[in-house]
Scaffold this motif. Structure first.
Motif, PDB file in Angstrom:
ATOM      1  N   GLY A  45       5.485  19.715 -10.410  1.00 24.94           N
ATOM      2  CA  GLY A  45       5.917  19.413  -9.053  1.00 24.94           C
ATOM      3  C   GLY A  45       7.205  18.632  -8.938  1.00 24.94           C
ATOM      4  N   SER A  89       1.641  16.923  -9.154  1.00 23.50           N
ATOM      5  CA  SER A  89       0.253  17.201  -9.540  1.00 23.50           C
ATOM      6  C   SER A  89       0.075  16.889 -11.011  1.00 23.50           C
ATOM      7  CB  SER A  89      -0.097  18.669  -9.288  1.00 23.50           C
ATOM      8  OG  SER A  89       0.018  19.003  -7.924  1.00 23.50           O
ATOM      9  N   TYR A 140      -2.951  13.732  -7.611  1.00 26.98           N
ATOM     10  CA  TYR A 140      -1.716  14.054  -6.902  1.00 26.98           C
ATOM     11  C   TYR A 140      -0.943  12.785  -6.560  1.00 26.98           C
ATOM     12  CZ  TYR A 140      -4.423  18.323  -6.111  1.00 26.98           C
ATOM     13  OH  TYR A 140      -5.183  19.452  -6.285  1.00 26.98           O
TER      14      TYR A 140
END
Length: 124
Positions: free
Chosen positions: A8, A21, A80
């Protein structure tokens, strides 16, 4: 043993957003507190945020409070980091970590497993 793989990261303009992530494999992900750290070029690695195994305790570094949000999905073995209102000073390699313990500011010795890191670059 727990293996952690981040994704990410990327290049974003100041004021923008990214979501990192961290996918875990191996045993007992849901029993670990998890954390995010970052390391800017030429600087020491620093704590960004952590989350308890249940998700109800989420400490943040002062520099990211109100802008970053940590969460986890134990069914997906994933943690996350939602990063909003990004600033050039947020530029760093971001590392996911499985923790031995969780505290208001998590020190490096608390990390049991590290991911390989993902680069986040915020342009001005």
């Amino acid at each position: 043993q727990v293996q952690l793989v981040e994704s990410g990261g990327g290049l974003v303009q100041a004021g923008g957003s990214l979501r990192l992530s961290c996918k875990a494999s191996g045993r007992s992900f849901s029993t670990y507190a998890m954390g995010w750290f970052r390391q800017a070029s030429g600087k020491a690695r620093e704590f960004v945020s952590g989350i308890s195994w249940s998700g109800d305790i989420t400490p943040y570094a002062d520099s990211v409070k109100g802008r970053f949000t940590i969460s986890r999905d134990n069914a997906k073995n994933t943690v996350y980091l939602q990063m909003n209102s990004l600033k050039p000073e947020d530029t760093a390699v971001y590392y996911c970590a499985a923790l031995r313990w969780l505290s208001d500011v998590v020190p490096l010795p608390a990390v049991q497993y590290w991911g390989q890191g993902t680069q986040v670059t915020v342009s001005s």
